[in-house]
Write a protein that holds these residues in place. Structure first.
Motif, short mmCIF file in Angstrom:
data_model
loop_
_atom_site.label_atom_id
_atom_site.label_comp_id
_atom_site.label_asym_id
_atom_site.label_seq_id
_atom_site.Cartn_x
_atom_site.Cartn_y
_atom_site.Cartn_z
N GLU A 140 0.83 -1.21 0.00
CA GLU A 140 0.00 0.00 0.00
C GLU A 140 0.86 1.26 0.00
OE1 GLU A 140 -0.37 -2.54 1.91
OE2 GLU A 140 -2.46 -3.23 1.97
N ILE A 141 1.91 1.26 0.84
CA ILE A 141 2.78 2.44 0.91
C ILE A 141 3.50 2.65 -0.42
CG2 ILE A 141 4.83 3.39 2.02
CD1 ILE A 141 3.95 1.93 4.59
N SER A 142 3.99 1.55 -1.03
CA SER A 142 4.69 1.65 -2.31
C SER A 142 3.78 2.21 -3.38
CB SER A 142 5.22 0.28 -2.73
OG SER A 142 6.11 -0.23 -1.77
N GLY A 143 2.53 1.74 -3.39
CA GLY A 143 1.57 2.25 -4.37
C GLY A 143 1.29 3.72 -4.18
N ARG A 144 1.14 4.17 -2.92
CA ARG A 144 0.89 5.58 -2.64
C ARG A 144 2.07 6.45 -3.06
NH1 ARG A 144 -3.81 7.78 -1.58
NH2 ARG A 144 -2.81 9.28 -0.20
N LEU A 145 3.27 5.87 -2.98
CA LEU A 145 4.46 6.62 -3.35
C LEU A 145 4.74 6.60 -4.85
CD1 LEU A 145 6.82 5.58 -0.41
CD2 LEU A 145 5.72 7.79 -0.75
N GLY A 146 3.91 5.86 -5.61
CA GLY A 146 4.02 5.92 -7.06
C GLY A 146 4.67 4.73 -7.72
N LEU A 147 4.94 3.65 -7.00
CA LEU A 147 5.54 2.46 -7.62
C LEU A 147 4.57 1.87 -8.63
CD1 LEU A 147 8.05 0.60 -7.56
CD2 LEU A 147 6.84 -0.81 -5.88
N ASN A 148 5.12 1.44 -9.76
CA ASN A 148 4.30 0.90 -10.86
C ASN A 148 3.44 -0.26 -10.36
OD1 ASN A 148 3.73 -0.92 -13.25
ND2 ASN A 148 4.60 0.89 -14.28
N GLU A 149 2.16 -0.25 -10.74
CA GLU A 149 1.23 -1.28 -10.30
C GLU A 149 1.66 -2.67 -10.74
OE1 GLU A 149 -1.85 -2.82 -8.24
OE2 GLU A 149 -1.26 -0.69 -8.28
N ARG A 150 2.30 -2.76 -11.94
CA ARG A 150 2.76 -4.05 -12.44
C ARG A 150 3.82 -4.64 -11.53
NH1 ARG A 150 7.02 -4.76 -15.54
NH2 ARG A 150 7.05 -2.54 -16.10
N ILE A 165 4.14 -4.03 -8.30
CA ILE A 165 3.48 -4.45 -7.05
C ILE A 165 2.76 -5.77 -7.26
CG2 ILE A 165 1.67 -3.82 -5.39
CD1 ILE A 165 2.41 -0.88 -5.89
N THR A 166 2.09 -5.93 -8.43
CA THR A 166 1.37 -7.18 -8.71
C THR A 166 2.32 -8.36 -8.78
OG1 THR A 166 -0.28 -5.93 -9.96
CG2 THR A 166 -0.21 -8.31 -10.32
N ASN A 167 3.47 -8.16 -9.43
CA ASN A 167 4.48 -9.23 -9.48
C ASN A 167 4.98 -9.59 -8.09
OD1 ASN A 167 4.33 -9.47 -12.24
ND2 ASN A 167 6.03 -8.04 -12.65
N ALA A 168 5.16 -8.56 -7.25
CA ALA A 168 5.66 -8.80 -5.88
C ALA A 168 4.67 -9.63 -5.09
CB ALA A 168 5.92 -7.47 -5.18
N LYS A 169 3.39 -9.37 -5.29
CA LYS A 169 2.36 -10.11 -4.55
C LYS A 169 2.36 -11.59 -4.89
CE LYS A 169 -0.89 -6.32 -3.73
NZ LYS A 169 -2.23 -5.75 -4.01
N GLU A 170 2.80 -11.92 -6.13
CA GLU A 170 2.85 -13.32 -6.54
C GLU A 170 3.90 -14.12 -5.77
OE1 GLU A 170 3.45 -13.37 -10.72
OE2 GLU A 170 1.44 -12.57 -11.20
#
Length: 785
Positions: free
Chosen positions: A494-504, A506-511
């Motif tokens: 969530e913090i990374s997304g708020r700071l502007g990290l590419n959604e792709r 973040i999605t790869n990281a979740k895997e």
């Protein structure tokens, strides 16, 4: 308590704040020496002392603690026959005066306010008023420490002589410096003093003109300060008188020092008592400054802190938290991100415990509770030592090894970032093992950690609870709110997304995160949301409860005020009626007396108009009663019955009829209050619902009418208990939540017997005496389960 632990928890900073509130050197010394006590009874005594002082400050605002000195060294010197200086004697007198003022203040407070301050009152009784010594010193020495002329007759005479001689010397020298020749021989036309002798400034070239003694010269050597030969004898006489004056002063000071030594023991007691009082009020003033309260103290390891604050964080920045442990669980594991407030929570618990054991009030709400521990251990912060070549992990382990050697069931242990500084897997395993060891020894422990493995530890161990500090993902900042029962989550995605990290990305990281980890994180998020909602609802319910209690108290006060005013008005009406009747009787007696006199004087020849006039005076003497017009209402046609819903006209409130007390009087239930109301003050609203008849007519249900109160006044003890037993059964069948039993006050035997029976009844939840408007101690109110 170890000095290292006190420093780690910043107890010394609390003492620095405390020192700003001392009134004397006596209180300062006690504040500087303050350390937490581990004796339960001593901690209770210290807390009671601080609470008494706080009570006095609340009522009076300040106390007369000025003018106190530590005169202990002076008293030691008088014991060996030493002479005290005028300043030292004035300090003795000032301290005596302060003790007298304080004694009167405490005794007046106890008498006038009718407050219970046994500790302060006992201290004040130990103070012996030494008015004789104080008067003797003040009659001899002034406020500046100078010995007064009135100290002795001999000193008065010597100082009179001294002033006379000085005046003669000045006159002699004035005549010299005013002469015409003096202008060219003197550097300046002034009189000055050198070596306690009067001199004049003479130019170097005229040094032989005045003769006498040279006492000094200017830095240039051009001016000499000469005592002319003509005043040498006068100066000698002055010096001789000064010596005698000094001898007389020493004689007076020795006498006063000897008199002081006669009261040595009493003065030692005064110093001790004033020191204790000053320290008590120092603690109370400090507590007031941080909005602290007196905690309850226990020796069972229970901690309950309501809205606790760290005392060293500014009030406009600190976040208050509820922290509890020791009953359902003895270990708290706090997880969550850095800078979230985990360490502050540790220090708040540790510092509040140390403050309480030192007799200080704690920055938390009333009702908070702390335990008295034999020891508090802590491992907080990075203590890496370059000199010892120790890493962060090693320095922490040195502390932990020391803690594990000493910890027992009467200890409080605080671990900050337990197991940090090494391999995560090994660090987590070590942290779990250390927590198990401390828990098995019975100690109370709070630990903070980053390791996710410890979240499961809180669920898998009995007596352990998870906690976290709340983090606001929207603002990317911690709220510092402690959530007990909810483990922390990383919020990294969530913090990374708020700071502007590419959604792709973040999605790869979740895997790469296992399904179990995702479930845990989602469960934690759900728990956190539920916890916040529950807390909000609890606070709302608490606010509603407080408002209801306030309304209840206000209504009770109004009812009491109403009845008091009613009684006053009734009494006033009776007195006025009695006065009117008495006046009418006097008038009638006067008229009858006049008629008799008329009969005697006129031999029964009383004319008709005289009788008419007398009859009119009798009619006028009778008080006039104005009858109120009764309002026509449904009451004229309706016959009131128990259970009817009615409106009490004088209050404008609805109520229910309970039972008929007299011909035109009813007992009415209005909310939680019962009162007697005349029938004319009632307005019928509606009748109760009809009760359906059942085949078993002998069975009583909740529709069966039972009075809400049982009157036992006048009953024998045995009969009364039988009636109580039957009445409680009937009230339970009627499903009443609450009833009242009127037993009166009397000798108390009936009341005691009734309450003893009620306490042992399985269906009785609680009992209490009635409020002021309910009958007081003559009534017992029973609550059913």
């Amino acid at each position: 308590m170890q000095d290292r632990i006190l420093k780690m928890l910043e107890f010394h900073k609390v003492k620095e704040q405390l020192l700003t509130y001392v009134s004397s050197s006596l209180g300062r010394k006690k504040a500087e020496d303050l350390v937490p006590s581990t004796d339960f009874s001593e901690v209770l005594k210290l807390q009671n002392e601080t609470d008494e002082a706080a009570q006095v400050l609340r009522m009076r605002g300040s106390v007369p603690l000025g003018g106190i000195f530590d005169i202990t060294p002076h008293l030691k010197r008088t014991k060996i026959g030493a002479m005290l200086s005028p300043q030292e004697l004035m300090q003795v007198a000032s301290t005596i005066h302060a003790s007298r003022q304080m004694k009167r203040f405490i005794e007046d407070f106890a008498d006038e306010e009718e407050n219970e301050i046994p500790i302060l009152f006992n201290y004040s009784e130990k103070i012996i008023v030494l008015a004789e010594l104080e008067t003797a010193i003040r009659n001899s020495i002034d406020e500046n420490g100078d010995v007064l002329d009135s100290a002795s007759e001999n000193l008065r005479q010597l100082r009179t002589q001294l002033r006379t001689r000085e005046s003669r010397v000045r006159d002699k020298l004035e005549s010299m410096i005013r002469s015409s020749s003096a202008q060219k021989m003197l550097s300046d036309a002034i009189i000055t003093i050198r070596n306690d002798r009067f001199v004049i400034p003479v130019k170097q070239e005229y040094r032989g003109h005045y003769g006498g003694i040279i006492h000094d010269q200017s830095s240039s050597g051009q001016t000499l300060f000469i005592e002319p030969q003509s005043i040498v004898q006068l100066n000698n006489e002055l010096q001789n008188i000064r010596v005698k004056e000094q001898q007389e002063i020493e004689k007076i000071l020795i006498q006063l020092s000897l008199l002081t030594n006669e009261y040595n023991n009493e003065l030692q007691t005064i110093v001790y008592v004033l020191g204790e009082m000053d320290f008590m009020f120092t603690k109370a003033r400090y507590g007031k400054s941080i909005k602290a309260s007196k905690p309850s103290v226990n020796d069972k390891g229970h901690i309950k802190l309501f809205k606790a604050r760290h005392p060293l964080i500014p009030a406009n920045e600190v976040v208050a938290n509820d922290i509890m442990m020791g009953e359902d669980y003895s270990s708290i594991v706090i997880t969550g991100p850095n800078t979230g407030g985990k360490t502050v929570t540790l220090k708040t618990v540790g510092l509040s415990t140390l403050m309480a054991q030192a007799g200080l009030q704690i920055p938390a709400l009333d009702g908070s509770e702390v335990a008295v521990f034999a020891a508090v251990y802590a491992d907080i912060g990075d203590e890496q030592s370059i000199e010892q070549s120790l890493s962060t992990f090693s320095s922490h382990m040195v502390n932990i090894v020391d803690i594990l050697e000493k910890v027992d069931g009467n200890s409080l242990v605080l671990f900050d970032e337990l197991g940090a500084g090494t391999d995560p897997q090994e660090g987590a395993a070590l942290a779990i093992s250390i927590l198990d060891e401390v828990y098995n020894r019975g100690a109370k422990v709070i630990a903070t950690t980053h390791y996710p493995e410890l979240k499961a530890y809180g669920y898998n161990r009995e007596g352990v609870v998870n906690a976290s500090v709340e983090f606001n993902v929207e603002t990317l900042s911690p709220t510092y709110k402690l959530l007990i029962g909810v483990p922390g989550r990383s919020n990294a995605f969530e913090i990374s997304g708020r700071l502007g990290l590419n959604e792709r990305v973040i999605t790869n990281a979740k895997e790469y995160i296992s399904a179990d980890s995702n479930k845990v994180e989602n469960m934690i998020a759900s728990l956190e949301s539920s916890k916040k909602q529950a807390e909000a609802e609890r606070e709302e319910a608490y606010a509603l409860l407080k408002n209801a209690e306030k309304l209840h108290k206000d209504l009770q006060k109004q009812m009491v005020s109403y009845y008091e005013e009613k009684d006053v008005l009734e009494q006033r009406a009776k007195e006025e009626a009695a006065s009117i009747v008495e006046k009418a009787k006097e008038e009638a007696e006067s008229i009858i007396s006049e008629l008799r006199q008329m009969r005697i004087e006129k031999h029964a020849e009383v004319k008709e108009h005289e009788l008419i006039e007398a009859r009119k005076r009798l009619s006028d003497a009778a008080p006039e009663i104005v009858k109120k017009q009764k309002k026509k209402s449904a009451n004229q046609t309706h016959q009131f019955q128990p259970g009817d819903e009615v409106k009490v006209l004088s209050f404008g409130q609805k109520g229910q009829l309970l039972e008929k007390l007299a011909e035109k009087e009813w007992s009415v239930q209005i909310g939680i209050l019962k009162m007697k109301v005349e029938e004319k003050d009632l307005e019928f609203i509606k009748a109760p619902k009809p009760i359906e008849t059942k085949p078993m007519a002998t069975v009583k249900g909740k529709d069966y009418h039972v009075s809400l109160e049982l009157d036992l006044r006048g009953e024998r003890y045995e009969n009364a208990l039988l009636r109580v037993e039957k009445y409680i059964d009937d009230a339970l069948l009627a499903a009443y939540p609450r009833v009242s039993i009127i037993h009166g006050k009397g000798t108390g035997a009936l009341r005691q017997g009734v309450q003893e029976y009620l306490r042992n009844h399985r269906s009785v939840k609680s009992i209490r005496f009635g409020e002021a408007g309910e009958g007081g101690t003559g009534v017992t109110v029973v609550e059913f389960k």
